[in-house]
Design a protein around this motif. Structure first.
Motif, PDB file in Angstrom:
ATOM      1  N   PHE A 281       0.844  -1.192   0.000  1.00  0.00           N
ATOM      2  CA  PHE A 281       0.000   0.000   0.000  1.00  0.00           C
ATOM      3  C   PHE A 281       0.882   1.245   0.000  1.00  0.00           C
ATOM      4  O   PHE A 281       1.747   1.413   0.863  1.00  0.00           O
ATOM      5  CB  PHE A 281      -0.938  -0.020   1.202  1.00  0.00           C
TER       6      PHE A 281
ATOM      7  N   SER B 165       1.388   5.575  -0.638  1.00  0.00           N
ATOM      8  CA  SER B 165       0.781   6.896  -0.504  1.00  0.00           C
ATOM      9  C   SER B 165       1.867   7.950  -0.652  1.00  0.00           C
ATOM     10  O   SER B 165       3.027   7.716  -0.297  1.00  0.00           O
ATOM     11  CB  SER B 165       0.103   7.049   0.863  1.00  0.00           C
TER      12      SER B 165
ATOM     13  N   TYR C 233      -4.138   4.233   8.436  1.00  0.00           N
ATOM     14  CA  TYR C 233      -5.209   4.139   7.448  1.00  0.00           C
ATOM     15  C   TYR C 233      -6.535   4.635   8.013  1.00  0.00           C
ATOM     16  O   TYR C 233      -7.444   4.994   7.248  1.00  0.00           O
ATOM     17  CB  TYR C 233      -5.392   2.693   6.968  1.00  0.00           C
TER      18      TYR C 233
ATOM     19  N   TYR D 192      -9.177   4.832   0.822  1.00  0.00           N
ATOM     20  CA  TYR D 192      -8.447   3.855   0.015  1.00  0.00           C
ATOM     21  C   TYR D 192      -9.078   3.761  -1.364  1.00  0.00           C
ATOM     22  O   TYR D 192     -10.300   3.649  -1.500  1.00  0.00           O
ATOM     23  CB  TYR D 192      -8.479   2.473   0.687  1.00  0.00           C
TER      24      TYR D 192
ATOM     25  N   GLU E 269      -9.360  -6.928  -1.031  1.00  0.00           N
ATOM     26  CA  GLU E 269      -8.729  -5.667  -0.642  1.00  0.00           C
ATOM     27  C   GLU E 269      -9.032  -5.325   0.818  1.00  0.00           C
ATOM     28  O   GLU E 269      -8.122  -5.046   1.602  1.00  0.00           O
ATOM     29  CB  GLU E 269      -9.191  -4.535  -1.559  1.00  0.00           C
TER      30      GLU E 269
ATOM     31  N   ILE F 122      -6.365  -5.307   4.036  1.00  0.00           N
ATOM     32  CA  ILE F 122      -6.193  -4.086   4.835  1.00  0.00           C
ATOM     33  C   ILE F 122      -6.598  -4.335   6.285  1.00  0.00           C
ATOM     34  O   ILE F 122      -5.908  -3.920   7.219  1.00  0.00           O
ATOM     35  CB  ILE F 122      -6.999  -2.926   4.215  1.00  0.00           C
TER      36      ILE F 122
ATOM     37  N   VAL G 251     -11.872   3.192   7.628  1.00  0.00           N
ATOM     38  CA  VAL G 251     -11.320   3.472   6.299  1.00  0.00           C
ATOM     39  C   VAL G 251     -12.467   3.623   5.304  1.00  0.00           C
ATOM     40  O   VAL G 251     -13.401   2.819   5.291  1.00  0.00           O
ATOM     41  CB  VAL G 251     -10.379   2.340   5.829  1.00  0.00           C
TER      42      VAL G 251
ATOM     43  N   TRP H 137      -3.169   0.221  -3.531  1.00  0.00           N
ATOM     44  CA  TRP H 137      -2.370  -1.004  -3.606  1.00  0.00           C
ATOM     45  C   TRP H 137      -1.592  -0.985  -4.926  1.00  0.00           C
ATOM     46  O   TRP H 137      -2.189  -0.922  -6.008  1.00  0.00           O
ATOM     47  CB  TRP H 137      -3.322  -2.191  -3.565  1.00  0.00           C
TER      48      TRP H 137
END
Length: 333
Positions: free
Chosen positions: A122, A124, A136, A141, A149, A153, A167, A189
């Motif tokens: 993941f 950012s 997160y 996301y 997914e 997470i 999230v 991702w």
């Protein structure tokens, strides 16, 4: 013994197929082996995950193995569906997709790991200040809407006592990572070997949480080469020939990343040449990594991930690991 049978079978098949006449420089007829036509469907648009396949085509490794390989893009049907139905002989997939297919009795089999360890995670932009899964919470996301997914997470957030319900999940569709994180997404991702390297070229710093840093069960094979059960049962010599040539292609890419990158660029001119070369340099050592040979798959890796998927309610039943993959068609060392 089985490999010896496949090798002898391949010799008989190629001999039985006959030869084509081709003129020599002296005007005499020279016998040219007939090529067996097979199709290979990629999982996505061409990238450095696929370099070894393009090398095998460019260097004549497929031809030496008696094969004429047509490399195709997946289209709407997808590689797994085309391979399972017999509309394609070989495909590029991933362990997570093949595991789901196998438990639904879809007859595809993994015949080689393209990359030995999972290089995804993941990502950012650094200014988002997301340095761990706990961060997160309260973030957005961007994904593609698959159940796996949220499961992944949630799994890594729970290790830090963080709550996945905090999230926000949105579907990015076809929006690329860099556009999405500038607009309405905080993290996504990615495979570092492509998108992460592109970020480096853009001089955009990323924070990255690799899946393998949080659970060994998430260190699965992605991508993989696949075929179907019918090919294995009825055309084992073809499968062996394909894997022999593919192995040579990836071994070349391991040892010659710059030249291999140029081969991919020449084959697919629309690719960003700078990105391909940088990605190839990063990825080439990771094809085989610590495995005994390129393409090798370990039963424990398949067991670990399928158990993780089952425990996270992503599978209706346990995977029969022995039927999901094979190392039988890799060349003997």
């Amino acid at each position: 013994m089985k490999k010896l049978f496949f090798s002898l079978f391949a010799l008989v098949v190629l001999t039985a197929c006959g030869n084509e006449e081709a003129p020599s420089s002296e005007g005499n007829a020279v016998k040219k082996p007939k090529q067996e036509e097979v199709t290979l469907v990629l999982d996505w648009t061409p990238n450095t995950n696929h370099t070894g396949l393009y090398v095998a085509q460019d260097k004549g490794y497929f031809e030496e193995a008696g094969l004429h390989v047509e490399i195709q893009l997946p289209g709407e049907a997808g590689a797994d569906q085309l391979v399972a139905s017999g509309k394609a002989d070989f495909g590029v997939s991933a362990q997570e997709a093949l595991t789901e297919a196998r438990v639904q009795d879809i007859p595809i089999v993994s015949i080689g790991a393209i990359i030995q360890h999972n290089t995804s995670g993941f990502a950012s932009p650094k200014d988002k200040n997301i340095t761990s899964p706990a961060d997160y919470e309260g973030k957005t996301y961007g994904g593609w809407g698959a159940p796996v997914e949220e499961a992944v997470i949630s799994s890594i957030m729970s290790k830090e006592d963080a709550d996945v319900n905090q999230v926000e999940f949105i579907n990015m569709g076809n929006t690329d990572f860099f556009t999405a994180v500038e607009r309405d997404v905080d993290f996504a991702w990615i495979y570092y070997g492509w998108t992460g390297i592109e970020a480096e070229l853009r001089e955009q710093e990323l924070n990255m949480q690799y899946l393998t840093d949080y659970s060994e069960k998430l260190d699965y094979y992605t991508p993989i080469l696949t075929t179907n059960e019918t090919m294995i049962e009825e055309n084992p010599a073809t499968v062996e020939a394909f894997m022999r040539a593919s192995t040579k292609g990836y071994e070349y890419a391991i040892n010659n990343p710059e030249d291999a990158a140029n081969i991919l660029i020449e084959a697919v001119p629309d690719l960003d040449a700078e990105l391909v070369k940088a990605s190839q340099e990063w990825l080439s050592p990771k094809y085989q990594d610590d495995a005994e040979q390129w393409g090798h798959q370990d039963a424990q890796v398949w067991k670990n991930y399928s158990e993780w998927m089952f425990d996270n309610n992503l599978l209706d039943k346990q995977l029969n690991v022995e039927e999901a993959y094979t190392n039988e068609f890799l060349p003997e060392q």
